[in-house]
Design a protein around this motif. Structure first.
Motif, short mmCIF file in Angstrom:
data_model
loop_
_atom_site.label_atom_id
_atom_site.label_comp_id
_atom_site.label_asym_id
_atom_site.label_seq_id
_atom_site.Cartn_x
_atom_site.Cartn_y
_atom_site.Cartn_z
N UNK A 89 0.85 -1.18 0.00
CA UNK A 89 0.00 0.00 0.00
C UNK A 89 0.89 1.24 0.00
N UNK A 90 0.47 2.24 -0.78
CA UNK A 90 1.22 3.50 -0.85
C UNK A 90 0.24 4.64 -0.62
N UNK A 91 0.42 5.34 0.50
CA UNK A 91 -0.58 6.32 0.95
C UNK A 91 0.01 7.73 0.91
N UNK A 92 -0.52 8.61 1.70
CA UNK A 92 -0.06 10.00 1.80
C UNK A 92 -0.25 10.49 3.22
N UNK A 93 0.60 11.41 3.65
CA UNK A 93 0.42 11.97 5.00
C UNK A 93 -0.73 12.97 5.05
N UNK A 94 -1.21 13.42 3.89
CA UNK A 94 -2.36 14.33 3.89
C UNK A 94 -3.63 13.49 3.80
N UNK A 95 -3.97 12.88 4.93
CA UNK A 95 -5.10 11.96 4.96
C UNK A 95 -5.86 12.09 6.28
N UNK A 96 -7.11 11.70 6.30
CA UNK A 96 -7.87 11.74 7.56
C UNK A 96 -7.23 10.87 8.64
N UNK A 97 -6.68 9.72 8.24
CA UNK A 97 -6.05 8.84 9.22
C UNK A 97 -4.85 9.52 9.88
N UNK A 98 -4.08 10.22 9.08
CA UNK A 98 -2.88 10.87 9.63
C UNK A 98 -3.25 12.08 10.49
N UNK A 99 -4.28 12.78 10.09
CA UNK A 99 -4.75 13.91 10.91
C UNK A 99 -5.19 13.41 12.29
N UNK A 100 -5.97 12.33 12.29
CA UNK A 100 -6.49 11.79 13.55
C UNK A 100 -5.36 11.26 14.44
N UNK A 101 -4.43 10.51 13.84
CA UNK A 101 -3.35 9.92 14.63
C UNK A 101 -2.36 10.96 15.12
N UNK A 102 -2.08 11.98 14.30
CA UNK A 102 -1.18 13.05 14.73
C UNK A 102 -1.77 13.79 15.93
N UNK A 103 -3.07 14.08 15.85
CA UNK A 103 -3.73 14.74 16.97
C UNK A 103 -3.74 13.86 18.22
N UNK A 104 -3.95 12.56 18.04
CA UNK A 104 -3.96 11.64 19.18
C UNK A 104 -2.60 11.59 19.86
N UNK A 105 -1.55 11.48 19.07
CA UNK A 105 -0.20 11.43 19.64
C UNK A 105 0.13 12.73 20.35
N UNK A 106 -0.19 13.86 19.72
CA UNK A 106 0.06 15.16 20.34
C UNK A 106 -0.71 15.29 21.66
N UNK A 107 -1.98 14.91 21.66
CA UNK A 107 -2.80 15.04 22.87
C UNK A 107 -2.25 14.18 24.01
N UNK A 108 -1.82 12.97 23.70
CA UNK A 108 -1.25 12.10 24.74
C UNK A 108 0.05 12.67 25.28
N UNK A 109 0.86 13.24 24.40
CA UNK A 109 2.10 13.86 24.88
C UNK A 109 1.80 15.08 25.74
N UNK A 110 0.80 15.83 25.34
CA UNK A 110 0.40 17.02 26.10
C UNK A 110 -0.08 16.62 27.49
N UNK A 111 -0.86 15.54 27.56
CA UNK A 111 -1.37 15.08 28.85
C UNK A 111 -0.26 14.61 29.78
N UNK A 112 0.86 14.17 29.19
CA UNK A 112 2.01 13.73 29.99
C UNK A 112 2.89 14.89 30.45
N UNK A 113 2.58 16.09 29.99
CA UNK A 113 3.41 17.24 30.34
C UNK A 113 4.63 17.39 29.44
N UNK A 114 4.56 16.78 28.24
CA UNK A 114 5.71 16.83 27.32
C UNK A 114 5.63 17.98 26.33
N UNK A 115 4.56 18.78 26.39
CA UNK A 115 4.38 19.89 25.45
C UNK A 115 4.36 21.20 26.23
N UNK A 116 5.09 22.18 25.72
CA UNK A 116 5.05 23.53 26.32
C UNK A 116 5.12 24.56 25.21
N UNK A 117 4.90 25.82 25.55
CA UNK A 117 4.99 26.91 24.56
C UNK A 117 5.97 27.95 25.04
#
Length: 544
Positions: A89-117
């Motif tokens: 299979x050959x896909x693309x990063x501009x996809x609904x699956x990638x949007x959802x998974x990127x947000x999920x990973x970011x949110x989990x990292x944020x909940x762990x205190x790994x994200x700051x501004x």
């Protein structure tokens, strides 16, 4: 054990070139070997489809970024098909699956205190009205004083620096002088994973030793927070609950490995994301990458996965750069060769073989010397490998109605050819393809020497020697069959034609255990042709 193999994701901003193919071929040989050995293997990839460069390129072409990446993906798929890259299979990063998974990973990292501004100062183009990536700032190198260098490093002296260090910097987009401007950015605290990453990169067989040693430089300096955001305008995914802020391309690009599988699983119910990427998964995951993106894959990526409660890759296989005739690929030097252009003039399988002769498990740059390429292919594949079949098959067809003998003429020689199977298995598994090709061509030499010594063309003239000639030529074709089996991960299309010629099912690694005897074959037809100097000349475009 199930295995997942990926290549790095080509950037969706232009055609594939031979450097992309080096990695794809290296991975595909490994995948084909595993499958030929009976090991379930999933091979995935896709296009890296976000970033400023795509946004700007689309604007210059007068099309939307979505149209640009769709067009580029189609060309990439066609090129990989030409070079027999067996992606499931050959896909693309501009996809609904990638949007959802990127947000999920970011949110989990944020909940762990790994994200700051924090607020940072960046170069801003007041005419184009956007923040400039380092590569979109040009100026004079502060060290060697060479003009027209990138904003992050000098191509002449190799110095790395900040865009603010450039002399007389200008925007590569508008030509305007960049101005400093403040902006709030989001950071991932990589330093939180220092102990985990030290253990990760030092795990046996995870990385080549030279790669693991090189990565220690980052720990000596101390891991630092990683900027994972970019400001609008930007083509990518907006960060959750952060209007006008987008994920930096290197955050969502590797998530594309997961997204490709998630998309594939929607139409293949026997597969799931959890099956491969859940923390408890025992699947082997292999990433094939170039040495220029080791830091992202060996530090940032496993840290993100660990923090977001996914498992980490089993191994990273890192290769060096490709040069052509000893020079960096360059349009100005006439050494920039696209995959499409190569396939128009030369059989793509020949490049697969040449790369295989050069590849090892070390991080070494590889040179495609076009004169050596022509000589090597003509000598090894045509002069040794194919020639063995052509000089044996004619006798079987003409004098024995296409029927192989019931016995081998030299069982000891066949046993010797069988005996290298275990060696080749180890070499393929450890990505020592160059050593494997030398073993195989050594066997081809011995097989041709056998035919030269037995001289079936002379024996056929001797009364009462027909059965011996049949056995000799059967021996030659059985050695050719073993050579084909051993070369099949590298030359899959040729192997398919050989299977048709020999009238046998697809060759597997286990087929080396027995010879092919008392069996009817089809008439021989040419399998490969010589590369001509004219084809090599047509391959090299005139300097730009």
């Amino acid at each position: 054990m199930q295995t997942l193999v990926t290549t790095a994701l080509p950037y969706a901003n232009g055609q594939l070139h031979l450097g992309h193919l080096l990695e794809a071929i290296q991975a595909d040989i490994f995948v084909r070997f595993l499958r030929q050995s009976g090991q379930p293997t999933l091979f995935l990839a896709g296009d890296d489809a976000h970033g400023t460069a795509i946004m700007i390129s689309a604007e210059k072409q007068g099309i939307s970024p979505e149209t640009l990446i769709d067009n580029v993906q189609k060309s990439h798929v066609a090129d990989f098909k030409n070079f027999l890259i067996s992606f499931d299979h050959y896909h693309t990063t501009h996809s609904p699956e990638n949007r959802e998974l990127s947000a999920l990973i970011y949110t989990r990292l944020q909940e762990r205190g790994d994200i700051s501004t924090r607020t940072i100062t960046q170069a801003y183009d007041p005419v184009a009205e956007l923040f400039l990536p380092d590569r979109y700032i040009r100026g004079t190198c502060p060290k060697c004083k060479t003009p027209d260098q990138y904003g992050d490093n000098c191509e002449v002296c190799g110095t790395t620096y900040s865009p603010t260090d450039l002399i007389d910097p200008v925007s590569a987009i508008s030509g305007a002088k960049p101005v400093p401007r403040e902006s709030e950015h989001y950071f991932f605290h990589l330093e939180h994973y220092t102990e985990f990453l030290q253990h990760y990169i030092q795990t046996a067989e995870r990385l080549q030793p030279e790669v693991a040693n090189k990565l220690q430089e980052w720990f000596h300096e101390g891991l630092k927070p990683w900027d994972i955001s970019r400001d609008a305008p930007y083509f990518g995914f907006e960060i959750p609950d952060a209007p006008g802020k987008y994920f930096y391309v290197w955050l969502d690009a590797p998530v594309g490995y997961l997204a490709c599988l998630a998309h594939f699983a929607k139409t293949h119910p026997d597969y799931s994301l959890e099956q491969y990427w859940a923390p408890e998964s025992q699947t082997a995951i292999h990433h094939f990458i170039g040495k220029d993106i080791v830091y992202f894959h060996a530090l940032f990526w496993p840290a993100m996965l660990q923090g977001a409660q996914f498992r980490t890759p089993s191994a990273l296989h890192v290769h060096g750069y490709l040069t052509i005739n000893g020079q960096k690929m360059s349009k100005s030097r006439g050494t920039f060769i696209t995959a499409e252009h190569f396939a128009e003039h030369i059989n793509p399988e020949t490049l697969r073989y040449y790369f295989a002769t050069k590849l090892s498990n070390h991080v070494e740059d590889i040179d495609l010397n076009l004169s050596d390429f022509m000589l090597r292919v003509n000598s090894d594949l045509v002069g040794k490998y194919v020639n063995l079949a052509s000089r044996s098959a004619g006798f079987i067809t003409k004098h024995f109605n296409g029927q192989l003998a019931p016995l081998l003429h030299d069982p000891a020689l066949f046993a010797e050819a069988q005996a290298i199977r275990d060696t080749l298995e180890t070499l393929y598994k450890t990505h020592e393809y160059g050593k494997a090709m030398r073993e195989i061509m050594g066997l081809a030499d011995r097989a041709n020497q056998y035919i030269d010594h037995e001289k079936p063309w002379a024996r056929i003239k001797t009364e009462g020697a027909t059965e011996t000639v049949q056995a000799i030529c059967t021996q030659g074709l059985n050695l050719f069959r073993l050579l084909t089996l051993y070369l099949k991960p590298v030359l899959p299309e040729t192997a398919g034609r050989v299977e048709t010629f020999l009238q046998i099912p697809p060759l597997t690694w286990q087929d080396a255990e027995h010879p092919l005897l008392a069996h009817a074959i089809a008439p021989f037809t040419p399998l490969l042709t010589r590369i001509t100097p004219e084809a090599i000349e047509a391959l090299c475009p005139p300097p730009a």
